[in-house]
Design an enzyme around this catalytic site. Structure first.
Site, PDB file in Angstrom:
ATOM      1  CB  THR A 105      11.619 102.089 -28.130  1.00  0.00           C
ATOM      2  OG1 THR A 105      10.182 102.461 -27.343  1.00  0.00           O
ATOM      3  CG2 THR A 105      12.813 102.321 -27.092  1.00  0.00           C
ATOM      4  CB  ILE A 128       0.922  93.593 -25.058  1.00  0.00           C
ATOM      5  CG1 ILE A 128       0.180  94.764 -25.794  1.00  0.00           C
ATOM      6  CG2 ILE A 128       1.376  94.234 -23.393  1.00  0.00           C
ATOM      7  CD1 ILE A 128      -1.142  94.998 -25.294  1.00  0.00           C
ATOM      8  CG  ASP A 129       1.217  95.621 -30.042  1.00  0.00           C
ATOM      9  OD1 ASP A 129       0.163  95.246 -29.695  1.00  0.00           O
ATOM     10  OD2 ASP A 129       1.501  96.770 -30.534  1.00  0.00           O
TER      11      ASP A 129
END
Length: 323
Positions: A105, A128-129
């Site tokens: 992004t 979430i990484d």
């Protein structure tokens, strides 16, 4: 600054809705009009919008996913696509845009800013990484890590009952944050992450010694790396060295959904307010994050160009506790 837009892009993460809610409330408190941009950059180019007022964000703080929906747009990697993004921002009359997402992004946003004279862009890390440089934790990581720990706890019961070896694969792409922290919290015996080279023979020997001294089970937490499902290959290689019954569990997208934890709700709320305040302060082309418990601003270009390192102390702790 009168009218701002908010979008979510890339993979969804629990806590994104808490961030949207906080940003909208902070904007309204400063007499700003807020436009929700649906489906990430794809919706931005198509000027697919929805008004965001108090009614629109009511009762969303506990919801996973993103009410604005999301996507991954290849248009950001072409100059024509980036010009269309800037044109759409101008067409919608936006004085600033808040971008909630990960390194992809922010990569796209920094390219847009470099190629065009667009409105100020401020990022909020949601992944979430947890692999975004410039923040200790990303929105969604804590929820995903807790999901992995619950899975380890449940699998441990079956593993112990059958005296079995389990390989539990978590998400994370090319980063081992999820595997490392869930491995520590779940008491895993071994850890396979992209940041370290794993030798199958020594790992198999360590597992064998554990069973020899009376262990009834063993769990290996595996980061999916670039190849989801890699745990099946690893289990096959271990079988050549260790005559032990084993099973593979791949959590996959289970880690992305569900209600966000307290930590993700608070982090999302804090960074949502900070993003609005950053725009009001005249900041642009930066990401708001938390480093050492304090608010931090990182240039968008650094968020994807610089690799976020694993916590070396946590790596040391895992090696001690797993012995």
């Amino acid at each position: 600054m009168k009218r701002i837009g908010i979008l979510t892009s890339g993979g969804d993460a629990p806590g994104m809705n808490a961030c949207i809610r906080a940003a909208v409330r902070a904007a309204l408190a400063n007499n700003l009009t807020v436009v929700g941009i649906r489906r990430g950059y794809t919706g931005l180019i198509a000027t697919d919008t929805v008004p965001l007022d108090r009614a629109a964000i009511r009762n969303i703080i506990h919801q996973g996913g993103t009410i604005l929906e999301t996507s991954r747009s290849p248009d950001l990697y072409t100059r024509e696509g980036r010009l269309r993004v800037a044109e759409a921002i101008g067409k919608m009359g936006l004085d600033g845009v808040i971008l909630i997402g990960g390194d992809g992004t922010f990569h796209g946003a920094s390219l847009v800013a470099a190629d065009t004279d667009t409105a100020p862009l401020v990022g909020v890390p949601g992944s979430i990484d947890n692999d975004v440089y410039g923040t200790d934790y990303c929105i969604g990581f804590d929820t995903a890590a807790n999901c992995a720990v619950e899975a380890i706890d449940r699998i441990r019961d079956t593993a112990r009952s059958h005296e079995r070896l389990f390989f539990l694969e978590v998400m994370g792409r090319t980063a081992g944050f999820l595997a490392l922290e869930s491995g520590i919290a779940g008491g895993a015996e071994e850890l396979i992450i992209p940041e370290e080279e794993t030798s199958i023979a020594p790992m198999s020997e360590r597992i064998r010694k554990g069973f020899d001294i009376g262990k009834k089970s063993a769990i290996v937490v595996v980061a999916e790396a670039k190849t989801p499902g890699v745990s099946f290959q690893i289990a096959g290689e271990v079988k050549k060295h260790l005559d032990l019954d084993s099973r593979v569990v791949i959590l996959g997208h289970l880690q992305r959904g569900g209600p966000p934890t307290l930590r993700d709700r608070v982090l999302g709320s804090s960074l949502g307010v900070a993003a609005v305040e950053a725009l009001l302060e005249g900041r642009s082309e930066c990401m708001v994050g938390e480093v050492g418990g304090a608010l931090a601003y990182t240039p968008l270009e650094e968020t994807w160009k610089k690799k976020k390192p694993l916590n070396e102390n946590l790596r040391r702790i895992f090696s001690i506790l797993s012995d």
